[in-house]
Design a protein around this motif. Structure first.
Motif, short mmCIF file in Angstrom:
data_model
loop_
_atom_site.label_atom_id
_atom_site.label_comp_id
_atom_site.label_asym_id
_atom_site.label_seq_id
_atom_site.Cartn_x
_atom_site.Cartn_y
_atom_site.Cartn_z
N PHE A 14 -7.99 20.98 29.76
CA PHE A 14 -9.14 21.44 30.53
C PHE A 14 -9.08 22.96 30.70
CE2 PHE A 14 -11.45 22.34 34.48
CZ PHE A 14 -12.68 21.76 34.15
N ASP A 15 -7.92 23.48 31.01
CA ASP A 15 -7.77 24.94 31.14
C ASP A 15 -8.10 25.64 29.82
OD1 ASP A 15 -7.03 24.69 33.78
OD2 ASP A 15 -4.88 24.92 33.38
N LEU A 16 -7.65 25.08 28.72
CA LEU A 16 -7.93 25.66 27.41
C LEU A 16 -9.42 25.73 27.15
CD1 LEU A 16 -7.02 26.55 24.51
CD2 LEU A 16 -7.08 24.13 23.93
N LEU A 17 -10.12 24.66 27.47
CA LEU A 17 -11.55 24.59 27.19
C LEU A 17 -12.39 25.40 28.16
CD1 LEU A 17 -11.80 20.80 26.31
CD2 LEU A 17 -11.79 22.74 24.73
N THR A 18 -11.90 25.61 29.37
CA THR A 18 -12.71 26.30 30.38
C THR A 18 -12.24 27.71 30.66
OG1 THR A 18 -11.38 25.37 32.18
CG2 THR A 18 -13.34 24.13 31.51
N ASP A 19 -11.22 28.15 30.00
CA ASP A 19 -10.69 29.49 30.22
C ASP A 19 -11.76 30.56 30.00
OD1 ASP A 19 -9.20 31.89 28.43
OD2 ASP A 19 -8.31 31.46 30.39
N PRO A 22 -11.94 33.83 24.13
CA PRO A 22 -11.61 33.41 22.77
C PRO A 22 -10.12 33.44 22.50
CG PRO A 22 -13.34 35.08 22.75
CD PRO A 22 -12.84 34.97 24.16
N ASP A 23 -9.42 34.36 23.11
CA ASP A 23 -7.98 34.52 22.84
C ASP A 23 -7.19 33.25 23.15
OD1 ASP A 23 -8.31 37.22 22.03
OD2 ASP A 23 -8.38 37.80 24.14
N THR A 24 -7.55 32.55 24.21
CA THR A 24 -6.84 31.33 24.57
C THR A 24 -7.01 30.26 23.50
OG1 THR A 24 -7.09 31.80 26.91
CG2 THR A 24 -6.57 29.54 26.33
N TYR A 25 -8.25 30.07 23.05
CA TYR A 25 -8.48 29.08 22.00
C TYR A 25 -7.86 29.50 20.68
CZ TYR A 25 -10.28 25.77 18.76
OH TYR A 25 -10.34 24.82 17.78
N VAL A 26 -7.98 30.77 20.33
CA VAL A 26 -7.39 31.27 19.07
C VAL A 26 -5.89 31.00 19.06
CG1 VAL A 26 -6.87 33.34 17.73
CG2 VAL A 26 -9.20 32.94 18.55
N ALA A 27 -5.21 31.30 20.16
CA ALA A 27 -3.76 31.06 20.23
C ALA A 27 -3.45 29.58 20.02
CB ALA A 27 -3.21 31.55 21.56
N THR A 40 -13.50 36.61 16.21
CA THR A 40 -14.93 36.91 16.34
C THR A 40 -15.77 35.65 16.16
OG1 THR A 40 -15.02 37.57 14.01
CG2 THR A 40 -14.73 39.32 15.63
N ALA A 41 -15.36 34.77 15.30
CA ALA A 41 -16.09 33.51 15.11
C ALA A 41 -15.96 32.62 16.34
CB ALA A 41 -15.58 32.79 13.87
N VAL A 42 -14.77 32.54 16.91
CA VAL A 42 -14.57 31.76 18.13
C VAL A 42 -15.41 32.34 19.26
CG1 VAL A 42 -12.88 31.08 19.90
CG2 VAL A 42 -12.28 30.94 17.47
N ALA A 43 -15.41 33.66 19.38
CA ALA A 43 -16.21 34.32 20.43
C ALA A 43 -17.69 34.01 20.25
CB ALA A 43 -15.97 35.83 20.41
N ALA A 44 -18.17 34.00 19.01
CA ALA A 44 -19.58 33.70 18.75
C ALA A 44 -19.92 32.28 19.20
CB ALA A 44 -19.89 33.89 17.27
#
Length: 85
Positions: A14-19, A22-27, A40-44
């Protein structure tokens, strides 16, 4: 170990998805998929920018953009239309 000590990792996920960064998901994705992930794609995607062929390709070079676009539309996501021509 009792039930109170056990974790199904739901809090972490939940923290990963709601953080919201983009950096959290990329990691997470780079660790999980063991390959570089385009920030940049994750941020988009996270910002709700209409999905483009470039974004899909940056995240998954072998993905069929047309199939991804159909599914994205089914989920209510915006998809950039190709130029008429």
């Amino acid at each position: 170990m009792n039930a109170a000590d056990e974790s199904d990792c739901a809090d972490w996920l939940f923290d990963l998805l709601t953080d919201g960064t983009p950096d959290t998901y990329v990691a997470y994705a780079e660790d999980h998929f063991e390959r570089p992930v385009a920030r940049t794609a994750v941020a988009a995607v996270q910002s709700g920018t209409p999905l483009t062929r470039e974004t899909v390709t940056a995240l998954s070079p072998t993905a069929d953009f047309a199939a991804v676009a159909v599914r994205a539309r089914e989920l209510g996501c915006a998809v950039e239309e190709p130029p008429a021509g």
